[in-house]
Design a protein around this motif. Structure first.
Motif, PDB file in Angstrom:
ATOM      1  N   LEU A   1      -0.056   3.510  -2.688  1.00  0.00           N
ATOM      2  CA  LEU A   1      -1.829   4.613  -2.392  1.00  0.00           C
ATOM      3  C   LEU A   1      -0.798   5.274  -1.793  1.00  0.00           C
ATOM      4  CD1 LEU A   1      -3.975   1.792  -1.531  1.00  0.00           C
ATOM      5  CD2 LEU A   1      -3.697   2.694  -3.345  1.00  0.00           C
TER       6      LEU A   1
ATOM      7  N   LYS B   1       0.744  -0.622  -0.350  1.00  0.00           N
ATOM      8  CA  LYS B   1       0.263  -0.099   0.146  1.00  0.00           C
ATOM      9  C   LYS B   1       0.716   1.129   0.125  1.00  0.00           C
ATOM     10  CE  LYS B   1      -3.759  -1.476   2.350  1.00  0.00           C
ATOM     11  NZ  LYS B   1      -4.552  -2.233   3.404  1.00  0.00           N
TER      12      LYS B   1
ATOM     13  N   THR C   1      -0.113   6.157   1.351  1.00  0.00           N
ATOM     14  CA  THR C   1      -0.683   5.815   2.861  1.00  0.00           C
ATOM     15  C   THR C   1      -0.271   5.655   3.636  1.00  0.00           C
ATOM     16  OG1 THR C   1      -1.501   3.793   2.483  1.00  0.00           O
ATOM     17  CG2 THR C   1      -2.717   5.503   1.427  1.00  0.00           C
TER      18      THR C   1
END
Length: 595
Positions: A593, A589, A595
């Motif tokens: 992403l 992630k 994040t």
């Protein structure tokens, strides 16, 4: 106040505390090494207080055995244990490619499927029959093998080892191929056998001649493994070895039975259960069980307790007299034929045992020459007493303090066994008596299902702790015992904390800090299996702890049985698949992403 000074100040308040860790005397009871954690600070220092006037630095790690890290090169090296973050996905998996992370996620998901784990061997066999070995091996090699094994040979392993060493992680090479021969060493029709003739009119026992030839071949393979360690990691790597590859398993079981019966005999002599026998008690019991004469008995007593030095005999001395090689000299004089007499090896079996010992000594010599440390793996309990006997024989020679500053031979202790702490305590005392370096790998154990099933079949109590909590407690107490011994006695002892249990590692790291043992104190090593628990190994390595990965290697078709057995028997490792998955997914992630 620094940790060592804080401990010294605390110890001063307990100057008159009695040290319960009496290791040096021959007459010390086996339980004398136990440590009450509630009084640990006083116990840690009290032995050293009496020597501080002559050697004030003796309570600190020797500079010859501990290399201080360069904090400028590695700012994490001086971080206290409380800052170790085993939940950092970047530390655990940041060095992996995205493909490797995706493959690991797929594999750990597969490991959580009980049906797949249970029948993986059957599925591989079916695939081999339908698709052929070339296709099946190619699939296995690029999935499970690539994740859990370092490669097929030393050249194949170099990229993996280079990557590990860049992260301050050392290699433990394990040639993981397993023989497909019968585990019990029985011979099949038409196979040439070695006939032995046990005493006391027992039926002849036959050992497979082919297995002896295979054992000789395995010596060459393990020599190659030892040299590979020297090539890829000079003077700081390990080679793992299984004794069942160097001798007939049935012979090991026979030898183990004999050793257990000798211990049972000692218990009969030790009527008070103190772990010590007086000379008078020994004479009384010996005359009860054996035919003898006064001259022979005097000779035996002189061997057990030279010059009547202590007037007492313990199991260590007792076992030095009743060995696999000498037992027949005593049992032929038994007044009645009992379990010990029936366990007596024949002359032919003694020759086979000496051949096994010779193979082990050949490998130990090679390891000492190459500067490679040799880890002797623990195996099924029915073989373990014999394995321990061989390891102690090797340690007395190759770990002798007169020969080396650092040990070459490491034994393995499985903490799910109820008697592990007693065995560790006894072997520590043995190492002091015979002046060799104690060295051990401490694990929880990988044969729990097998051992419990065998105990049920034999209608005997299970040798395994009843609960996981008991195993955890045993593990942590053994580590505490060894770290305290390291602190009290200085460099020499070596312990490898081989576990995937985060709590046990955190406790060990905390205790090291309390004892003033630096992260890279060369007495303490940490190890995990390759492809598992990277959050532990890489975090420890990045903080300058002596961190290692256990690297199975070998041809795909040879290594598969080993991997299947580990997967099926080590449920504790598979139980961590969920946390492994979480960290892998977190790292993925972060990359895509943000994040």
């Amino acid at each position: 106040m620094s940790t060592p000074l804080r401990l010294m100040a605390n110890a001063a308040r307990h100057r008159n505390a009695k040290l319960s860790c009496g290791l040096m005397g021959r007459a010390a009871a086996p339980s004398s090494l136990s440590i009450n954690s509630a009084t640990r600070p006083a116990l840690i220092i009290s032995r050293q207080i009496s020597t501080t006037t002559s050697n004030a630095s003796s309570i600190f790690p020797s500079h010859t055995d501990t290399v201080m890290p360069d904090y400028h090169d590695n700012p994490l090296a001086h971080a206290p244990p409380s800052t170790l973050n085993f939940s950092d996905s970047a530390s655990a998996h940041g060095s992996k490619s995205t493909f490797e992370i995706l493959r690991a996620i797929a594999i750990f998901n597969a490991c959580q499927l009980p049906f797949l784990v249970k029948y993986a061997g059957t599925l591989i066999d079916l695939s081999t029959k339908v698709l052929g070995s070339t296709v099946t091996n190619a699939v296995v090699k690029n999935t499970f093998f690539a994740h859990f094994c370092a490669g097929e040979d030393s050249e194949d392993m170099k990229p993996v080892i280079d990557m590990l060493q860049q992260n301050n992680i050392g290699p433990i090479l394990d040639y993981a191929a397993e023989s497909e021969s019968s585990e019990d060493g029985a011979i099949s029709g038409g196979t040439e056998g070695i006939f032995t003739h046990p005493p006391f009119n027992q039926p002849a026992r036959v050992y497979d001649y082919k297995s002896e030839c295979e054992c000789d071949r395995h010596v060459s393979i393990f020599k190659s493994c030892i040299r590979s360690v020297q090539d890829v990691s000079p003077h700081c790597g390990f080679a793992a070895l299984k004794v069942t590859a160097l001798g007939n398993p049935e012979l090991l079981q026979r030898m183990s039975t004999m050793i257990v019966e000798v211990k049972n005999l000692f218990s009969k002599f030790d009527e008070k259960g103190t772990g010590l026998i007086s000379r008078d008690e020994f004479v009384h019991c010996y005359e009860h069980h054996f035919h003898t004469d006064d001259g022979k008995l005097t000779e035996i007593l002189e061997f057990l307790d030279p010059s009547n030095a202590t007037g007492m005999i313990d199991y260590i001395s007792f076992s030095q007299m009743f060995t696999p090689y000498t037992l027949s000299k005593f049992t032929l004089k038994c007044k009645t034929v009992g379990p010990l007499a029936l366990a007596t090896p024949s002359d032919e079996e003694v020759v086979l045992m000496k051949n096994m010992s010779k193979r082990l000594h050949t490998l130990a010599e090679e390891a000492a020459r190459c500067g490679t440390k040799m880890l002797i793996d623990a195996e099924h309990l029915k073989y373990q007493p014999a394995i321990d006997n061989f390891v102690l024989e090797l340690q007395q020679k190759y770990n002798a303090k007169s020969r080396t500053e650092r040990p070459v031979i490491f034994n393995t202790y499985q903490c799910y066994l109820k008697d592990t702490q007693e065995r560790v305590t006894t072997d520590l005392r043995r190492s002091e008596r015979f002046d060799f370096h104690f060295a051990a790998k401490i694990v929880r154990g990988a044969y729990m299902v097998h051992e419990r099933q065998r105990a049920r079949e034999m209608k005997v109590p299970s040798p395994i702790h009843e609960t996981a909590e008991d195993t955890h407690r045993c593990y942590d107490e053994v580590i505490e015992l060894l770290l305290n011994h390291r602190f009290q006695n200085g460099p020499g002892l070596k312990v490898m904390i081989a576990t995937h249990n985060k709590e046990s590692i955190e406790k060990a790291v905390k205790l090291m800090d309390e004892l003033g043992l630096g992260p890279n104190d060369k007495s303490v090593h940490f190890a995990q299996l390759y492809g598992m628990a990277d959050n532990l190994t890489f975090t420890l390595g990045n903080h300058s702890y002596n961190s290692f990965k256990y690297l199975p290697y070998g041809k795909v078709e040879e290594v598969v049985p080993y991997l299947l057995r580990r997967a099926q028997e080590n449920s504790d490792v598979l139980g961590n698949a969920g946390s492994e998955l979480g960290l892998l997914q977190d790292e993925l992630k972060k990359r895509y992403l943000f994040t």
